[in-house]
Structure formats: C-alpha cells, structure tokens
Write a protein that holds these residues in place. Structure first.
Motif, short mmCIF file in Angstrom:
data_model
loop_
_atom_site.label_atom_id
_atom_site.label_comp_id
_atom_site.label_asym_id
_atom_site.label_seq_id
_atom_site.Cartn_x
_atom_site.Cartn_y
_atom_site.Cartn_z
N GLY A 196 39.54 14.86 -126.01
CA GLY A 196 40.18 15.81 -127.27
C GLY A 196 41.54 15.30 -127.58
N PRO A 197 41.53 14.66 -128.63
CA PRO A 197 42.57 13.91 -128.97
C PRO A 197 43.42 15.20 -130.15
CG PRO A 197 41.00 13.12 -130.20
CD PRO A 197 40.29 13.78 -129.07
N GLY A 198 42.59 16.20 -130.35
CA GLY A 198 43.24 17.06 -131.48
C GLY A 198 43.39 16.57 -132.68
N ILE A 199 44.83 16.67 -133.18
CA ILE A 199 45.28 16.12 -134.19
C ILE A 199 45.98 14.68 -133.96
CG2 ILE A 199 45.77 18.08 -135.60
CD1 ILE A 199 48.78 17.60 -134.82
N GLY A 200 45.60 14.02 -132.78
CA GLY A 200 45.94 12.76 -132.62
C GLY A 200 47.70 12.48 -132.08
N THR A 201 48.08 13.60 -131.51
CA THR A 201 49.46 13.45 -131.02
C THR A 201 49.87 12.37 -129.84
OG1 THR A 201 49.59 16.02 -131.63
CG2 THR A 201 51.52 15.11 -130.32
N MET A 202 48.93 12.77 -128.70
CA MET A 202 48.72 11.80 -127.54
C MET A 202 48.34 10.38 -127.87
SD MET A 202 48.68 12.96 -123.72
CE MET A 202 46.80 13.32 -123.58
N THR A 203 47.40 10.57 -128.71
CA THR A 203 46.68 9.45 -129.21
C THR A 203 47.75 8.35 -129.82
OG1 THR A 203 45.00 10.94 -129.83
CG2 THR A 203 44.53 8.69 -130.27
N GLN A 204 48.73 9.13 -130.61
CA GLN A 204 49.72 7.99 -131.22
C GLN A 204 50.52 7.31 -130.17
OE1 GLN A 204 52.06 10.70 -133.72
NE2 GLN A 204 50.77 10.04 -135.26
N TYR A 205 50.84 8.00 -129.10
CA TYR A 205 51.63 7.50 -127.93
C TYR A 205 50.88 6.30 -127.13
CZ TYR A 205 55.53 10.80 -128.48
OH TYR A 205 56.42 11.56 -128.94
N LEU A 206 49.42 6.78 -127.02
CA LEU A 206 48.59 5.85 -126.17
C LEU A 206 48.25 4.48 -127.09
CD1 LEU A 206 45.87 8.69 -125.17
CD2 LEU A 206 47.34 7.54 -123.60
N ALA A 207 48.24 4.80 -128.11
CA ALA A 207 47.91 3.65 -129.13
C ALA A 207 48.98 2.64 -129.10
CB ALA A 207 47.67 4.06 -130.55
N GLU A 208 50.39 2.98 -128.99
CA GLU A 208 51.60 2.42 -128.85
C GLU A 208 51.65 1.33 -127.51
OE1 GLU A 208 54.07 1.95 -131.17
OE2 GLU A 208 53.41 3.46 -132.51
N SER A 209 51.02 2.08 -126.69
CA SER A 209 51.12 1.46 -125.06
C SER A 209 49.95 0.66 -124.61
CB SER A 209 51.58 2.45 -123.89
OG SER A 209 52.35 3.55 -124.44
N ARG B 168 51.01 5.07 -116.17
CA ARG B 168 51.43 3.80 -116.12
C ARG B 168 50.47 2.80 -116.89
NH1 ARG B 168 50.61 4.80 -109.69
NH2 ARG B 168 52.72 5.75 -109.42
N ILE B 169 50.49 3.34 -118.40
CA ILE B 169 49.74 2.35 -119.23
C ILE B 169 50.29 1.11 -119.55
CG2 ILE B 169 48.60 2.43 -121.73
CD1 ILE B 169 47.72 4.82 -119.95
N THR B 170 49.35 0.25 -119.71
CA THR B 170 49.95 -1.28 -120.22
C THR B 170 49.07 -1.79 -121.11
OG1 THR B 170 48.62 -2.59 -118.64
CG2 THR B 170 50.38 -1.81 -117.64
N ALA B 171 49.49 -2.79 -121.96
CA ALA B 171 48.88 -3.34 -123.04
C ALA B 171 47.28 -3.94 -122.75
CB ALA B 171 49.77 -4.54 -123.70
N GLU B 172 47.03 -4.11 -121.27
CA GLU B 172 45.70 -4.68 -120.65
C GLU B 172 44.97 -3.43 -120.79
OE1 GLU B 172 45.86 -7.73 -119.84
OE2 GLU B 172 47.80 -7.69 -120.54
#
Ligand code: SAM
Length: 288
Positions: free
Chosen positions: A55-68, A44-48
C-alpha cells in the motif's frame, strides 16, 4: 520530486490529480517526516535489502525506502494511485509498482524473482481493515522474511506484544510471537496522517525467528487449540477445548494432559504461555 512527507507537497499532488480518498481501502497517508525517518530507521534498511511495501498510497514512504534500499517492490490495490506513483517515483530506478490486491499475490514468488529467494523486509503503513490477514499470510505462506516493520492500530500493536495475564493477550499475540519477536518502536498520533484516522497508531517491528522459540510437533494442531481456547475465553481450558467439535477432545483427555503439565484442572487458556500451548498440543497428540 518534492518530499511528500511535507504536508504541503502531499496536498498539492492530491489536488493536481483530484484524488478521492477511498475509505474501503483504509487510506490514511503519512505527512510527518520524523515518523517516516523513524520507520526507515526501525526497519534497519540497507542498500543490500529488497523491500516489499504494501500500500504505497501516493508514494510517500516509497520515496524514503527507495533512498535507502537496494530495491523496492510496492503493491497498491487502488488503480487511481498508479499514475500518481508514476510521477512521484519517477526519479527512482529501483522501484517496481504492482497494481494488485496484496492478499491475492504470490509474495513467495516475488521474493524468488526479485531477491533470488533471500529474505526480504516488509515495510508498510498498513490498511487497518486487513492488518491481521496480511501479517498471518506473510508468516504462514513461507515467504523468506527478515522482518516486518508496520504501522498498525495502536491496540493491535499492543495485542501482538503482550503475554498471559493481560486482557489483550490472545490468538494474535501467540501467533505473532511464534513466528517473530515483536517490538513497538513508536506511537503515532492521528495528526500525522491525512485524512486523520479515528484511532491512535503505532509502529511495530516483527523480527522473524530463525528457529521457532518452542518445540511443537504440529503447528496447525497447536493453533487450533489456541483459537478454541480464546473463542471461549471465559470457560476453563477443559470445557473450551472439549466444546470445540473440530478438535475431537473430551474433558478427560484435556485434564489428563494438563495434570501431566502440573496445571490445575480449572485452568483457563488465557493464562497459558506459548511454551505451554506447545507442550499441551504435543501431549494431546501423543495420547491417541
Ligand atoms: N503508504 C502510504 C502512506 O504511508 O502514506 C499509504 C498508506 S494507507 C494507510 C494504506 C494503503 O494501502 C492505501 O494506499 C490503500 O489503497 C492500500 N491498500 C488497501 N488495501 C490493499 C490491498 N488489499 N492490497 C494492496 N494495497 C492495499
């Protein structure tokens, strides 16, 4: 930057950097866009939000997190991944990568500096070899937390969620349920990762309780009782607890307390609920 949730893009970046997977760091990278979207939705990630990713690894989930999210702090132990993350996350201004062992970091201080002490959300595809220490240190260190949404080994997710009367019920179930409400939100098969893990995985969301669900005078004492009960799972509670030297309890003192609680003198620890462990701990502390 290309979406790393698509397997071909992950393979290309791994080849470009000639990346060698390190088994000792529990490296299994996600390559399934549906699973990634499920994790972000479950958290339930929001812009707030300020999100800590372990453990971001190569940044796969990090990209999704950064978008939200408003902000993402990603802590990665493997220094070989840092140049890769610089490339894969170059489009995002709201991500900070820290090259460190998460167990040695002061997360409370990071939450203070990055989010003014407001509760953070933790999201991670965890290295399975340190799942329990990471979760326990997040809860016990007093980090302001809203929720933890994590991929863990399926069996461990089940252990966190179950109650008394099941074989998986144990100290981890009670510790997690004292601090949070656990909900398994997805089962994830090995073919969603590269390389494939040998075990099944599950995503579990732990929503931090605002107020503890039980009234306990001394948390440390209750957790010492819980550990001792499950260390000697086959013994009665009175035998198990009186055998644990650090507790300084006699069988008589334990049975006096269990009598007051209306429990049989031969009751086993594995049948007690969190509320009963809290009551037992409070009674034993009163008796002195
Ligand atoms: N988030 C990535 C993904 O989903 O594809 C990678 C997940 S992989 C299961 C676990 C990651 O945690 C690896 O990148 C590994 O190097 C990192 N890691 C392992 N131990 C760590 C530690 N003590 N502190 C920080 N990161 C760690």
């Amino acid at each position: 930057m290309a979406n790393l949730g698509i397997p071909q893009n992950t393979i290309e970046i791994l080849q470009k950097y000639k990346f060698n997977f390190q088994k000792k760091f529990g490296q299994n990278f996600l390559i399934d866009t549906t699973v990634l979207e499920r994790i972000i939705a479950a958290a339930r990630i929001t812009a707030e939000d300020c999100v800590l990713e372990i453990g971001p690894g190569i940044g796969t989930m990090t990209q999704y997190l950064a978008e939200s999210a408003g902000q993402v702090v990603a802590v990665e132990i493997d220094k070989a991944l840092i140049p890769i993350l610089e490339e894969t996350l170059s489009a995002y201004q709201n991500v900070t990568v820290i090259n460190a062992d998460v167990l040695k970091l002061d997360i409370k201080q990071i939450a203070e500096e990055e989010n003014g002490g407001k509760p953070i959300k933790v999201v991670a595809n965890l290295p399975y070899y340190i799942t329990t220490p990471i979760i326990m240190s997040l809860f016990e260190s007093g980090v302001p937390l809203d929720s933890i949404t994590i991929m863990v080994q399926k069996e461990v997710a089940e252990r966190m969620q179950v109650g008394p009367g099941t074989k998986d019920y144990g100290a981890l179930s009670l510790a997690v349920q004292y601090y949070a409400k656990p909900e398994i939100v997805a089962n994830v098969p090995p073919n969603c990762f590269i390389p494939r893990p040998t075990v099944g995985s599950a995503v579990i969301r732990l929503t931090r309780h605002q107020v503890p669900p039980v009234d306990v005078k001394d948390e440390h004492h209750m957790f010492a009782l819980i550990r001792a009960s499950f260390n000697q799972r086959r013994k009665t509670l009175a035998n198990g607890l009186s055998n644990a030297q650090e507790l300084h309890l006699t069988r008589e003192r334990v049975t006096q307390a269990t009598d007051k609680m209306g429990l049989s003198p031969t009751v086993r620890g594995e049948t007690l609920t969190l509320a009963q462990f809290a009551e037992l701990s409070n009674l034993l502390l009163e008796q002195v």
